[in-house]
Design a protein around this motif. Structure first.
Motif, PDB file in Angstrom:
ATOM      1  N   GLY A 306       0.810  -1.223   0.000  1.00  0.00           N
ATOM      2  CA  GLY A 306       0.000   0.000   0.000  1.00  0.00           C
ATOM      3  C   GLY A 306       0.836   1.261   0.000  1.00  0.00           C
ATOM      4  O   GLY A 306       1.801   1.416  -0.760  1.00  0.00           O
ATOM      5  N   ILE A 351       9.328  -1.748   4.766  1.00  0.00           N
ATOM      6  CA  ILE A 351       8.652  -0.558   5.312  1.00  0.00           C
ATOM      7  C   ILE A 351       7.238  -0.935   5.753  1.00  0.00           C
ATOM      8  O   ILE A 351       6.490  -1.535   4.985  1.00  0.00           O
ATOM      9  N   SER A 352       6.907  -0.573   6.982  1.00  0.00           N
ATOM     10  CA  SER A 352       5.544  -0.838   7.463  1.00  0.00           C
ATOM     11  C   SER A 352       5.235   0.070   8.643  1.00  0.00           C
ATOM     12  O   SER A 352       5.954   0.048   9.645  1.00  0.00           O
ATOM     13  N   GLN A 353       4.204   0.862   8.511  1.00  0.00           N
ATOM     14  CA  GLN A 353       3.785   1.720   9.619  1.00  0.00           C
ATOM     15  C   GLN A 353       3.550   0.875  10.863  1.00  0.00           C
ATOM     16  O   GLN A 353       4.122   1.126  11.913  1.00  0.00           O
ATOM     17  N   SER A 354       2.698  -0.140  10.727  1.00  0.00           N
ATOM     18  CA  SER A 354       2.299  -0.936  11.899  1.00  0.00           C
ATOM     19  C   SER A 354       3.370  -1.932  12.321  1.00  0.00           C
ATOM     20  O   SER A 354       3.435  -2.331  13.478  1.00  0.00           O
ATOM     21  N   GLY A 355       4.188  -2.362  11.351  1.00  0.00           N
ATOM     22  CA  GLY A 355       5.154  -3.420  11.638  1.00  0.00           C
ATOM     23  C   GLY A 355       4.495  -4.781  11.803  1.00  0.00           C
ATOM     24  O   GLY A 355       5.120  -5.731  12.284  1.00  0.00           O
ATOM     25  N   THR A 360       3.854  -8.274   4.377  1.00  0.00           N
ATOM     26  CA  THR A 360       5.172  -7.645   4.536  1.00  0.00           C
ATOM     27  C   THR A 360       6.076  -8.517   5.402  1.00  0.00           C
ATOM     28  O   THR A 360       7.257  -8.725   5.091  1.00  0.00           O
ATOM     29  N   VAL A 403      -7.418   5.638   9.353  1.00  0.00           N
ATOM     30  CA  VAL A 403      -7.030   4.464   8.559  1.00  0.00           C
ATOM     31  C   VAL A 403      -6.086   4.872   7.423  1.00  0.00           C
ATOM     32  O   VAL A 403      -5.091   4.196   7.152  1.00  0.00           O
ATOM     33  N   GLN A 412       8.170   7.998   6.554  1.00  0.00           N
ATOM     34  CA  GLN A 412       8.854   6.863   5.896  1.00  0.00           C
ATOM     35  C   GLN A 412       9.789   7.418   4.821  1.00  0.00           C
ATOM     36  O   GLN A 412      10.935   6.964   4.657  1.00  0.00           O
ATOM     37  N   LEU A 489      -4.357   6.585  -4.504  1.00  0.00           N
ATOM     38  CA  LEU A 489      -4.797   5.648  -3.449  1.00  0.00           C
ATOM     39  C   LEU A 489      -5.550   6.406  -2.355  1.00  0.00           C
ATOM     40  O   LEU A 489      -6.611   5.987  -1.895  1.00  0.00           O
ATOM     41  N   LYS A 490      -4.961   7.554  -1.939  1.00  0.00           N
ATOM     42  CA  LYS A 490      -5.595   8.326  -0.867  1.00  0.00           C
ATOM     43  C   LYS A 490      -7.005   8.732  -1.272  1.00  0.00           C
ATOM     44  O   LYS A 490      -7.948   8.616  -0.519  1.00  0.00           O
ATOM     45  N   GLU A 493      -9.432   5.609  -1.479  1.00  0.00           N
ATOM     46  CA  GLU A 493      -9.773   4.902  -0.242  1.00  0.00           C
ATOM     47  C   GLU A 493     -10.697   5.694   0.671  1.00  0.00           C
ATOM     48  O   GLU A 493     -11.508   5.101   1.370  1.00  0.00           O
TER      49      GLU A 493
HETATM   50  C1  F6R Z   1      -3.299   3.487   2.876  1.00  0.00           C
HETATM   51  C2  F6R Z   1      -2.754   2.626   3.904  1.00  0.00           C
HETATM   52  C3  F6R Z   1      -2.389   1.231   3.541  1.00  0.00           C
HETATM   53  C4  F6R Z   1      -1.129   0.794   4.323  1.00  0.00           C
HETATM   54  C5  F6R Z   1      -0.840  -0.688   4.080  1.00  0.00           C
HETATM   55  C6  F6R Z   1       0.412  -1.140   4.755  1.00  0.00           C
HETATM   56  O1  F6R Z   1      -3.580   4.766   3.349  1.00  0.00           O
HETATM   57  O2  F6R Z   1      -2.628   3.023   5.024  1.00  0.00           O
HETATM   58  O3  F6R Z   1      -2.204   1.080   2.187  1.00  0.00           O
HETATM   59  O4  F6R Z   1      -0.054   1.567   3.898  1.00  0.00           O
HETATM   60  O5  F6R Z   1      -1.930  -1.461   4.548  1.00  0.00           O
HETATM   61  O6  F6R Z   1       0.338  -0.966   6.138  1.00  0.00           O
HETATM   62  P1  F6R Z   1       1.641  -0.940   7.025  1.00  0.00           P
HETATM   63  O7  F6R Z   1       2.407   0.293   6.651  1.00  0.00           O
HETATM   64  O8  F6R Z   1       1.137  -0.908   8.439  1.00  0.00           O
HETATM   65  O9  F6R Z   1       2.404  -2.178   6.697  1.00  0.00           O
END
Ligand code: F6R
Length: 613
Positions: A306, A351-355, A360, A403, A412, A489-490, A493
């Motif tokens: 994403g 790369i992952s916001q949530s990890g 991923t 979200v 990032q 995407l933004k 969604e």
């Molecule tokens: C879009 C969005 C998603 C995340 C994707 C990966 O606004 O938030 O596309 O980027 O689900 O999530 P993470 O970064 O947590 O691995």
């Protein structure tokens, strides 16, 4: 993001502190703690996990009156330095346990201060940057807590909101802030501190907003204010009319808008954590375990999903540009089921916001099995990704609640640029002087982002006219193409608009067949060498009846005659523009969703963390 509360009055402090912390839960946290000052002296209780864990821990003591007092401080921690754990939770104390501190922010020179304090015989009990503050205050304490705090502050570099209490100074709480929020609540016979207004609303709606470097001293019956030099200062009381839900969002209508506005600070925090400022400026990745051997990789593979994959796509361009190293940006859900060609000399950047994203993590484990070394870029300390990677570089965005990812994306990017630049330096593709110039440009981005945000009414007006387009296409070249992917995407969604992104040069290979009078084409034009090409593409879609919006630098005139509308962004060097050019697109998506009567924070069918396939 950490949450701070503090209470001094005539009631039992524990329930007030717990209640306040509960009101700050929306900020996100991984541990919690309180310090109470009463007949038994200063008592600290803290634990990893949700507030309920702490409540269970203190339940009996609190009911039996053995944890009692009419003043105290509390904290919810979002881990930055050190894993979530009981010992890293706040409050932190000096060695004797007589001074307790809660902190929100980053002490940039904590390593230097820690070494200095250790030389003076101080033993540390946590991995946090905060603990140095408690020891520093103790070091300067000579019977006057305020003086000790003022002396300690002189040594601190970075950002902080602090609540401080001291057993030998039992009738006041000291609060101070620099670049992290702190509000003082003025009650009747009681006063409070909090990171955010929601924690105060049950007790008072009269508040003082602390300015940078201001110090507040809270007594039961009054609050005194001082500037950083200890001179007394006057402050105006404000009255809060927000309801509780608006207060959680800091007065913004939605978390998404709040998070878009948090980007200047998040960018500064992410950059600061990794820049050495003494002598010539340089990038400090040694602290996360990076050394020259990493830059000897034969190839960089960036893997994500994403929005994070869009950050990776920009990373590919950045690594090629700055470090001249072959780089691939891979969609994790594709990569994990392909039969990719691995080389143990590959470096993987995940790369992952949530990890915690399932695809991923699967891609990372596949790369690990193939012998690759792994750098994680994530926002969550202690996440699975952070635990399993070889090196972790954190985005200092704070919790992202909406979200749709916004501040996680731009931070990032900041991380990706820093690694690419350091690779470039080590591989000899950029010089130290050039690196200094790029660091200077990165430092300016937060201010530029703030300038774009200050112009948001312009974007809101545009969205109020264009929110109902049946098709919105984003196009650009190079870095602008990657920003187009993220912008489309933004928009789709959160506003459910049919939006797509095209590499502008691909237009005539197919997508232009879709363009008609119902189409809005957003052309992102920040790659100076390709302005002419973009101008031709804009003319092509205009000729088919599309409305056009151009996003370009403030000093570029070449689209003035072609575009129907132009959003201007401050000039920076072309490869760094994604951090800026995405902001108008985030705002456009947000305002379209609002115009369509949708809740941008909770788009249908989407979850914040995709932990299953
Ligand atoms: C879009 C969005 C998603 C995340 C994707 C990966 O606004 O938030 O596309 O980027 O689900 O999530 P993470 O970064 O947590 O691995």
């Amino acid at each position: 993001m950490c949450g701070i509360v503090g209470y001094i009055g005539n009631e039992e402090a524990v329930p007030v502190l717990i209640n306040g912390l509960r009101k700050l839960e929306y900020r996100g946290y991984d541990s919690a703690g309180i310090a109470v000052l009463g007949g038994q002296g200063l008592l600290v209780r803290k634990s990893k996990g949700v507030l309920k864990v702490l409540e269970e821990k203190i339940g009996e003591e609190s009911a039996s009156g053995s944890l009692s007092g009419s003043m105290g401080i509390g904290h919810t921690r979002w881990a930055t330095h050190g894993e979530p754990s009981d010992s890293n939770s706040h409050p932190h104390t000096d060695v004797a346990g007589k001074i307790a501190v809660v902190h929100n922010g980053i002490i940039e020179n904590h390593a230097k201060l820690k070494a200095w304090l250790e030389d003076h015989g101080v033993g540390f009990r946590s991995e946090t940057d905060t603990e140095v503050i408690a020891h520093l205050i103790d070091f300067h304490y000579n019977g006057d807590l305020l003086q000790a705090v003022l002396e300690a502050l002189k040594r601190l570099e970075g950002s902080y909101a602090l609540g401080i209490i001291c057993e030998s100074d039992p009738d006041r709480i000291i609060a101070v802030r620099k670049e992290s929020p702190l509000v003082i609540g003025a009650g009747k016979g009681e006063n409070l501190i909090a990171s955010d207004v929601p924690a105060l609303l049950e007790y008072t709606r009269d508040v003082y907003y602390l300015e940078d470097r201001e110090v507040a001293v809270l007594y039961r019956d009054r609050v005194e204010f001082y500037n950083g030099e200890g001179q007394s200062a006057a402050k105006e009381l404000s009255h809060v009319d927000w309801d509780a839900s608006a207060a959680e969002k800091g007065g913004y209508e939605h978390f998404m808008l709040k998070e878009i506005h948090e980007q200047p600070k998040a960018l500064t925090d992410t950059l600061r954590a990794r820049i050495k400022t003494y002598a010539a400026k340089s990038i400090n990745l040694e602290e996360i375990g990076f050394d020259a051997s990493w830059a000897k990789a034969g190839r960089v593979v960036i893997c994500a999903c994403g929005t994070a994959w869009h950050a990776g796509t920009i990373g590919k361009y950045a690594f090629e540009h700055f470090a001249r190293i072959p780089t691939d940006a891979e969609i994790a859900s594709e990569y994990r089921y392909r039969n990719p060609i691995h080389d143990p000399a590959d470096i993987f950047i995940i790369i992952s916001q949530s990890g915690e994203t399932a695809d991923t993590l699967a891609a990372m484990r596949m790369a690990r099995k193939a012998g690759a070394r792994i750098i994680a870029i994530t926002n969550v300390v202690g996440s699975t990704l952070a635990r399993e990677a070889d090196l972790v570089m954190y985005t200092w965005a704070g919790p992202e609640i909406a979200v749709a990812s916004t501040k996680a994306f731009t931070t990032q990017l900041m991380c990706v640029y820093l690694i690419a630049l350091q690779f470039g330096l080590l591989r000899g593709t950029i010089t130290e002087t050039e690196l200094n110039g790029y660091i200077g440009a990165l430092e300016q981005l937060a201010g530029h982002a703030a300038a774009i945000l200050a112009d948001k009414e312009n974007i809101q007006r545009f969205a109020s006219r264009q929110f109902n387009k049946s098709k919105v296409f984003f196009m650009g070249r190079l870095f602008d193409y990657a920003v187009s992917l993220e912008s489309a995407l933004k928009l789709k969604e959160i506003s459910y608009t049919h939006s797509e992104a095209f590499a502008a040069g691909e237009l005539k290979h197919g997508p232009i067949a879709l363009v008609d009078t119902s189409t809005l084409v957003v052309a992102i034009c920040t790659q100076s060498a390709l302005f002419d090409k973009m101008d031709s593409n804009i003319k092509e879609v205009k000729a088919r009846g599309a409305a056009t919006l151009v996003i370009t630098y403030e000093d570029v005139a070449c689209f003035d005659k072609t575009a129907d509308e132009i959003f201007r962004i401050p000039r920076t060097c072309d490869p760094l523009t994604p951090i800026l050019s995405v902001i108008p697109c985030q705002l456009y998506a947000y305002y379209c969703a609002v115009q369509r009567g949708l809740d941008p924070d909770k788009p249908r069918n989407l979850a914040k963390s995709v932990t299953v396939e």
